[in-house]
Design a protein around this motif. Sequence first.
Motif, PDB file in Angstrom:
ATOM      1  N   PHE A  73     113.621  43.446 -45.216  1.00 20.04           N
ATOM      2  CA  PHE A  73     113.381  44.767 -45.791  1.00 20.04           C
ATOM      3  C   PHE A  73     112.565  45.640 -44.840  1.00 20.04           C
ATOM      4  CE2 PHE A  73     110.524  47.461 -48.333  1.00 20.04           C
ATOM      5  CZ  PHE A  73     111.461  48.302 -48.903  1.00 20.04           C
ATOM      6  N   PHE A  74     111.495  45.098 -44.279  1.00 28.45           N
ATOM      7  CA  PHE A  74     110.666  45.875 -43.364  1.00 28.45           C
ATOM      8  C   PHE A  74     111.435  46.259 -42.103  1.00 28.45           C
ATOM      9  CE2 PHE A  74     107.034  43.723 -45.589  1.00 28.45           C
ATOM     10  CZ  PHE A  74     106.580  44.878 -46.212  1.00 28.45           C
ATOM     11  N   GLN A  75     112.296  45.380 -41.641  1.00 27.68           N
ATOM     12  CA  GLN A  75     113.110  45.684 -40.474  1.00 27.68           C
ATOM     13  C   GLN A  75     114.063  46.838 -40.780  1.00 27.68           C
ATOM     14  OE1 GLN A  75     115.826  42.537 -39.256  1.00 27.68           O
ATOM     15  NE2 GLN A  75     114.944  42.648 -37.202  1.00 27.68           N
ATOM     16  N   ARG A  76     114.645  46.824 -41.959  1.00 26.16           N
ATOM     17  CA  ARG A  76     115.554  47.903 -42.364  1.00 26.16           C
ATOM     18  C   ARG A  76     114.814  49.225 -42.525  1.00 26.16           C
ATOM     19  NH1 ARG A  76     120.759  47.382 -41.346  1.00 26.16           N
ATOM     20  NH2 ARG A  76     121.640  45.553 -42.308  1.00 26.16           N
ATOM     21  N   ILE A  77     113.595  49.178 -43.063  1.00 25.07           N
ATOM     22  CA  ILE A  77     112.796  50.395 -43.220  1.00 25.07           C
ATOM     23  C   ILE A  77     112.506  51.007 -41.855  1.00 25.07           C
ATOM     24  CG2 ILE A  77     110.514  51.262 -43.891  1.00 25.07           C
ATOM     25  CD1 ILE A  77     112.322  50.928 -46.237  1.00 25.07           C
ATOM     26  N   GLU A  78     112.190  50.153 -40.880  1.00 27.76           N
ATOM     27  CA  GLU A  78     111.910  50.665 -39.541  1.00 27.76           C
ATOM     28  C   GLU A  78     113.153  51.319 -38.938  1.00 27.76           C
ATOM     29  OE1 GLU A  78     110.053  49.154 -35.309  1.00 27.76           O
ATOM     30  OE2 GLU A  78     110.026  47.829 -37.043  1.00 27.76           O
ATOM     31  N   ARG A  79     114.309  50.704 -39.107  1.00 21.20           N
ATOM     32  CA  ARG A  79     115.550  51.305 -38.605  1.00 21.20           C
ATOM     33  C   ARG A  79     115.826  52.640 -39.296  1.00 21.20           C
ATOM     34  NH1 ARG A  79     119.786  46.329 -38.571  1.00 21.20           N
ATOM     35  NH2 ARG A  79     118.698  45.048 -37.036  1.00 21.20           N
ATOM     36  N   LEU A  80     115.583  52.684 -40.608  1.00 16.94           N
ATOM     37  CA  LEU A  80     115.789  53.908 -41.361  1.00 16.94           C
ATOM     38  C   LEU A  80     114.856  55.009 -40.869  1.00 16.94           C
ATOM     39  CD1 LEU A  80     117.266  55.235 -43.739  1.00 16.94           C
ATOM     40  CD2 LEU A  80     115.430  54.399 -45.202  1.00 16.94           C
ATOM     41  N   PHE A 133      91.683  45.067 -46.389  1.00 12.68           N
ATOM     42  CA  PHE A 133      91.059  43.752 -46.365  1.00 12.68           C
ATOM     43  C   PHE A 133      91.036  43.138 -47.757  1.00 12.68           C
ATOM     44  CE2 PHE A 133      87.236  41.049 -46.555  1.00 12.68           C
ATOM     45  CZ  PHE A 133      87.625  40.093 -45.636  1.00 12.68           C
ATOM     46  N   LEU A 134      90.758  43.949 -48.769  1.00  9.69           N
ATOM     47  CA  LEU A 134      90.740  43.437 -50.140  1.00  9.69           C
ATOM     48  C   LEU A 134      92.126  42.980 -50.586  1.00  9.69           C
ATOM     49  CD1 LEU A 134      88.313  45.898 -51.940  1.00  9.69           C
ATOM     50  CD2 LEU A 134      87.899  43.522 -51.305  1.00  9.69           C
ATOM     51  N   SER A 135      93.170  43.642 -50.111  1.00  8.07           N
ATOM     52  CA  SER A 135      94.517  43.208 -50.490  1.00  8.07           C
ATOM     53  C   SER A 135      94.841  41.850 -49.872  1.00  8.07           C
ATOM     54  CB  SER A 135      95.556  44.259 -50.082  1.00  8.07           C
ATOM     55  OG  SER A 135      95.699  44.311 -48.684  1.00  8.07           O
ATOM     56  N   PHE A 136      94.353  41.616 -48.642  1.00  5.65           N
ATOM     57  CA  PHE A 136      94.563  40.303 -48.029  1.00  5.65           C
ATOM     58  C   PHE A 136      93.767  39.225 -48.760  1.00  5.65           C
ATOM     59  CE2 PHE A 136      95.210  42.803 -43.915  1.00  5.65           C
ATOM     60  CZ  PHE A 136      96.575  42.855 -44.100  1.00  5.65           C
ATOM     61  N   LEU A 192     101.798  49.752 -42.603  1.00  6.32           N
ATOM     62  CA  LEU A 192     102.311  49.168 -43.843  1.00  6.32           C
ATOM     63  C   LEU A 192     103.232  47.995 -43.561  1.00  6.32           C
ATOM     64  CD1 LEU A 192     103.010  52.356 -45.976  1.00  6.32           C
ATOM     65  CD2 LEU A 192     101.207  50.655 -46.322  1.00  6.32           C
ATOM     66  N   ARG A 193     104.047  48.128 -42.524  1.00  6.35           N
ATOM     67  CA  ARG A 193     104.943  47.026 -42.166  1.00  6.35           C
ATOM     68  C   ARG A 193     104.144  45.812 -41.721  1.00  6.35           C
ATOM     69  NH1 ARG A 193     109.425  46.396 -37.356  1.00  6.35           N
ATOM     70  NH2 ARG A 193     109.934  44.273 -37.915  1.00  6.35           N
ATOM     71  N   ARG A 194     103.152  46.030 -40.861  1.00  5.39           N
ATOM     72  CA  ARG A 194     102.340  44.919 -40.368  1.00  5.39           C
ATOM     73  C   ARG A 194     101.573  44.244 -41.520  1.00  5.39           C
ATOM     74  NH1 ARG A 194      99.196  47.463 -36.894  1.00  5.39           N
ATOM     75  NH2 ARG A 194      97.453  47.557 -38.327  1.00  5.39           N
ATOM     76  N   ASP A 195     101.006  45.054 -42.425  1.00  7.29           N
ATOM     77  CA  ASP A 195     100.288  44.483 -43.561  1.00  7.29           C
ATOM     78  C   ASP A 195     101.220  43.686 -44.469  1.00  7.29           C
ATOM     79  OD1 ASP A 195      98.022  45.657 -42.585  1.00  7.29           O
ATOM     80  OD2 ASP A 195      97.913  47.227 -44.128  1.00  7.29           O
ATOM     81  N   GLY A 196     102.415  44.204 -44.692  1.00  9.16           N
ATOM     82  CA  GLY A 196     103.387  43.481 -45.515  1.00  9.16           C
ATOM     83  C   GLY A 196     103.808  42.168 -44.879  1.00  9.16           C
ATOM     84  N   GLU A 197     103.958  42.171 -43.570  1.00  6.50           N
ATOM     85  CA  GLU A 197     104.326  40.934 -42.883  1.00  6.50           C
ATOM     86  C   GLU A 197     103.190  39.918 -42.927  1.00  6.50           C
ATOM     87  OE1 GLU A 197     105.537  42.214 -39.007  1.00  6.50           O
ATOM     88  OE2 GLU A 197     107.589  42.607 -39.678  1.00  6.50           O
ATOM     89  N   LEU A 209     100.402  60.467 -37.299  1.00  8.91           N
ATOM     90  CA  LEU A 209      99.740  59.740 -38.389  1.00  8.91           C
ATOM     91  C   LEU A 209     100.772  59.072 -39.287  1.00  8.91           C
ATOM     92  CD1 LEU A 209      97.098  59.073 -39.861  1.00  8.91           C
ATOM     93  CD2 LEU A 209      97.417  61.171 -41.169  1.00  8.91           C
ATOM     94  N   LYS A 210     101.864  59.766 -39.566  1.00  9.66           N
ATOM     95  CA  LYS A 210     102.912  59.201 -40.417  1.00  9.66           C
ATOM     96  C   LYS A 210     103.555  57.983 -39.753  1.00  9.66           C
ATOM     97  CE  LYS A 210     106.819  60.593 -43.214  1.00  9.66           C
ATOM     98  NZ  LYS A 210     107.683  61.681 -43.625  1.00  9.66           N
ATOM     99  N   LYS A 211     103.784  58.058 -38.460  1.00  6.49           N
ATOM    100  CA  LYS A 211     104.373  56.922 -37.748  1.00  6.49           C
ATOM    101  C   LYS A 211     103.435  55.724 -37.774  1.00  6.49           C
ATOM    102  CE  LYS A 211     106.296  55.596 -33.309  1.00  6.49           C
ATOM    103  NZ  LYS A 211     106.515  55.974 -31.929  1.00  6.49           N
ATOM    104  N   GLN A 212     102.150  55.966 -37.599  1.00  2.79           N
ATOM    105  CA  GLN A 212     101.175  54.877 -37.633  1.00  2.79           C
ATOM    106  C   GLN A 212     101.066  54.288 -39.028  1.00  2.79           C
ATOM    107  OE1 GLN A 212      97.602  56.636 -36.177  1.00  2.79           O
ATOM    108  NE2 GLN A 212      98.196  56.469 -34.030  1.00  2.79           N
ATOM    109  N   THR A 213     101.189  55.110 -40.056  1.00  2.00           N
ATOM    110  CA  THR A 213     101.090  54.618 -41.427  1.00  2.00           C
ATOM    111  C   THR A 213     102.238  53.670 -41.747  1.00  2.00           C
ATOM    112  OG1 THR A 213     100.010  56.666 -42.096  1.00  2.00           O
ATOM    113  CG2 THR A 213     100.949  55.317 -43.836  1.00  2.00           C
TER     114      THR A 213
END
Length: 130
Positions: free
Chosen positions: A57-64, A3-6, A92-97, A84-88
């Motif tokens: 970039f986030f789309q490519r990370i997800e494919r990777l 929340f603080l980052s937003f 991160l992708r959702r927060d970046g978007e 947990l790793k998959k959710q993280t």
Amino acid sequence: MRFLSFVYRFITNFAFLAAVYVSLNYIDKYNNRAILAILVLIYAGMRAASALHSFYFFQRIERLEVEARRVIALLTEGGAQSPLKKQTVAMLRRDGEIKSYIDLFFLAAVVLLCVAKIVTDQGSTPERQP
């Protein structure tokens, strides 16, 4: 912390918008104001391109990540992957978007402000001929 980052992203973009607004209203001569508005438009265009590039970039990370899971599944018999790793990664992708959307919103407001200041000759005092 999320929340603080937003909030930080919102405050910094709002400060940029306020600085552009004050700067464009402080300059009286149209030529100087137009030059400043064009420079801000160039800067906003570069930041918008960077924000749009982050979506790619986030789309490519997800494919990777999908490919890495497939390779790990082939190497190990079960393909044990921590949920947990998959959710993280997804978080991160959702927060970046979301941060990119905040950036694009304020950049659109800056572009509208600059275009309005270029198009209108409001605020400058006309010179009188004797």
